[in-house]
Write an enzyme that holds these catalytic residues in place. Structure first.
Site, short mmCIF file in Angstrom:
data_model
loop_
_atom_site.label_atom_id
_atom_site.label_comp_id
_atom_site.label_asym_id
_atom_site.label_seq_id
_atom_site.Cartn_x
_atom_site.Cartn_y
_atom_site.Cartn_z
N HIS A 194 -33.86 -158.29 4.46
CA HIS A 194 -33.83 -159.37 5.45
C HIS A 194 -33.71 -160.72 4.74
O HIS A 194 -34.29 -160.94 3.69
CB HIS A 194 -35.11 -159.34 6.28
CG HIS A 194 -35.06 -160.24 7.48
ND1 HIS A 194 -35.74 -161.43 7.56
CD2 HIS A 194 -34.38 -160.12 8.65
CE1 HIS A 194 -35.50 -162.00 8.73
NE2 HIS A 194 -34.68 -161.23 9.41
N SER A 214 -33.85 -143.00 11.34
CA SER A 214 -33.56 -144.36 11.79
C SER A 214 -32.98 -144.31 13.20
O SER A 214 -32.39 -143.32 13.61
CB SER A 214 -32.55 -144.98 10.83
OG SER A 214 -32.08 -146.21 11.33
#
Lengths: 383, 383
Positions: free
Chosen positions: B101, B304
């Protein structure tokens, strides 16, 4: 409402937000720069920019000359302003008065900045004679100055003009200093007082922040941070910053806060806010007079609604009234939701507690001359 | 509800918070450390500590061994975790995969840390062979490692065990590294999957953060940051930090967020959350299969719910579905409020758009082999 007893904290709950209650069903997120549209559709950027424009008018900077955003509170404003300052002057020294908000010192540590603590006068304002000495010792390094527009404990207002004059006297040209104004408390109040020094970008200041959950009365911590757009452009030109596409600190940001701010500012209006500010100062003055009349050491800075007085000796009383204390002193920050009636109750109780404590002369009121000045202290030595 | 189209963002709005609507009449502020009582009475610290205890059980750390707080979002968690790491190892080098991120890179810049960008595999996970090369080049400096438990774009989950093994192989003893886990997206999901690697403080990790406005579904950005208590004690012993009496980043903190989190976690319960997580993975798998069936290049990492696929060529379509894109790829993050029906509508529209675009053979689907691997690319070259 529980908060009405929290006289020690600048919390304002004078406003009814019922009309906005349904907004919690949305996940409103103003991620990143408010001026750059993202793909996520549930945002309140239009309200955010509306709030920013409102403050731009208040602080006298043109729409196309500022950049800003609605923060999660005063701390984020300080973190952002000081980061911009450091990026402008990577080897700059941060000058900050020792009575500034602790987030400024936290920022200095986070950002690995050289930080010089400047002395204060008894009123709590930055001591510009000491600032001058500090600046002269470090003339080879640019200066990043934090100005407190309302210190945390004493509500003292640093004098922007005097700080700028001091910088000039020390030989710092405009391109060698950055001024961040931490106006968390008084950034919205000062502009409404006729005789107050203006918070204005017409002066050589670089960023200003204000809290939204204090005077404005947002029910959640938030704030406004505003900075000259050319500084943000300097940051944006940096490749690493462009990679983030984000010149805020927080990234994902609460989209409800700008709506609350926008609603409060527009419902109250300029005149409504002005009246509230004036009323706060009248009530603060009344509180000071009554405390003094009751033989309590007390100080009220000019243009401030923070009444500083001798710390009560009763911890339960402190807790009940949610007083904020620092060593020998306590304070009450008069906000629009604080009534004379509440303060009268507070005063009556305080006077009664003191009369019991001090009745036989065994206990004496403490000396607070070093905290608020001899002239404000009425301890046995200074009376 | 507008947000139901925001399929590109991990926003969950499956929950009814009407019962909490009246809380906006209070100004709830959890200022500073949640474990240190302040004078301001209108706080939700009990809820905050309740939420922290809940996550402590989930991430397997004892009550008296952790410190943490409810943050304003994933970014604040990363800012805090990496700050603790830097304070532990002032000359440490930050290792972070290039797909982490952006707030991690922002933190590195803010904190003036040496930052080494580590390569990733096509799946998006950190390439531990490259990590090894990088570590060996800097054996004289402690290592601060950011692990992504769900990268932003591909939802890839870095392998904690493999990272720890790599550190050991490179000769870094436990007292020479700090591991921060950015589990913004999957910190709450992974623990509910039986075959998933545990996020647990029984492993040599030092801090973990998760977002509260993603899977949990808080209507405002928030998160949880948790760190081993001994690290915070190291910070607290530092005089400057004691002066602030505050080991958080933000100081004043939204007191509504912990109530929302507490409410959601307790109403859904462990089993309710588990069912939701499993359902998200089933729907993500369905979405992947249908995309592949329609001849769209697509990748879904194991464990995921982030489905990565060839970026649609129609900007209006991207805006309408609020897809999050990066260069040639787009993604959909399957959250509990996302239904098969919504995704079917999305798929039908996508297939129609593509059939028009590619019908006469003039346009060809783009190659995304370098983004998601040859095995997932169905461009004319790799089909």
């Amino acid at each position: 409402m529980v908060a009405s007893r929290a006289v020690g904290y600048p919390v304002n709950l004078d406003f009814n937000y019922d009309a906005l209650g349904h907004l919690q069903q949305f996940s409103i997120n103003n991620a990143g720069d408010p001026f750059i549209a993202g793909n996520y559709g549930v945002h309140s950027r239009d309200f955010e920019v509306g709030v920013l424009d409102w403050f731009a008018r208040l602080w006298e900077i043109k729409k196309d000359e500022y950049w800003g955003y609605v923060t999660s509170g005063g701390t984020e404003g300080n973190l952002h302003g000081l980061l911009v300052g450091r990026e402008m002057f990577p080897d700059g020294i941060l000058y900050v008065s020792k009575e500034a908000h602790y987030s400024v010192f936290k920022a200095a540590r986070m950002y690995r900045m050289n930080c010089v603590k400047v002395e204060t006068l008894a009123s709590g304002v930055i001591d510009c004679r000491d600032l001058k000495d500090c600046l002269l010792k470090n003339k080879d390094k640019p200066a990043i100055i934090n100005i407190s527009i309302g210190t945390t404990v004493k509500g003292a207002i640093d004098d922007i003009d005097l700080v700028v004059q001091t910088l000039e006297e020390c030989g710092f040209p405009r391109n060698r200093f950055y001024i961040h104004c931490d106006a968390a408390l008084f950034g919205l109040m000062l502009p409404f007082l006729d005789r107050a020094p203006h918070i204005t970008f017409k002066k050589p200041i670089d960023s200003v922040c204000v809290s939204g959950h204090k005077f404005v009365g947002s029910p959640m911590p938030c704030g406004v941070q505003m900075v000259r757009i050319e500084h943000i452009n300097v940051l944006s030109r940096n490749v690493e910053y462009i990679a983030t596409m984000d010149t805020t600190i927080m990234g994902s940001r609460n989209g409800l806060a700008p709506v609350y701010l926008w609603y409060a500012l527009n419902r109250k209006g300029y005149n409504g806010l002005k009246k509230q500010v004036q009323n706060c100062l009248i009530i603060a003055s009344y509180l000071k007079d009554r405390l003094r009349g009751a033989g309590v050491s007390v100080m009220l800075n000019e243009l401030s609604s923070t009444v500083v007085f001798e710390r009560p000796q009763d911890e339960e009383f402190i807790r009940y009234w949610q007083l904020s204390c620092q060593e020998n002193i306590a304070h009450i920050v008069v906000m629009p939701n604080m009534t004379k009636k509440t303060l009268d109750t507070f005063l009556d109780e305080l006077v009664e507690k003191r009369s019991i404590r001090f009745k036989d002369g065994k206990n004496q009121p403490p000396c607070v001359a070093s905290d608020i000045g001899k002239e404000n202290c009425v301890c046995p030595l200074h009376i």
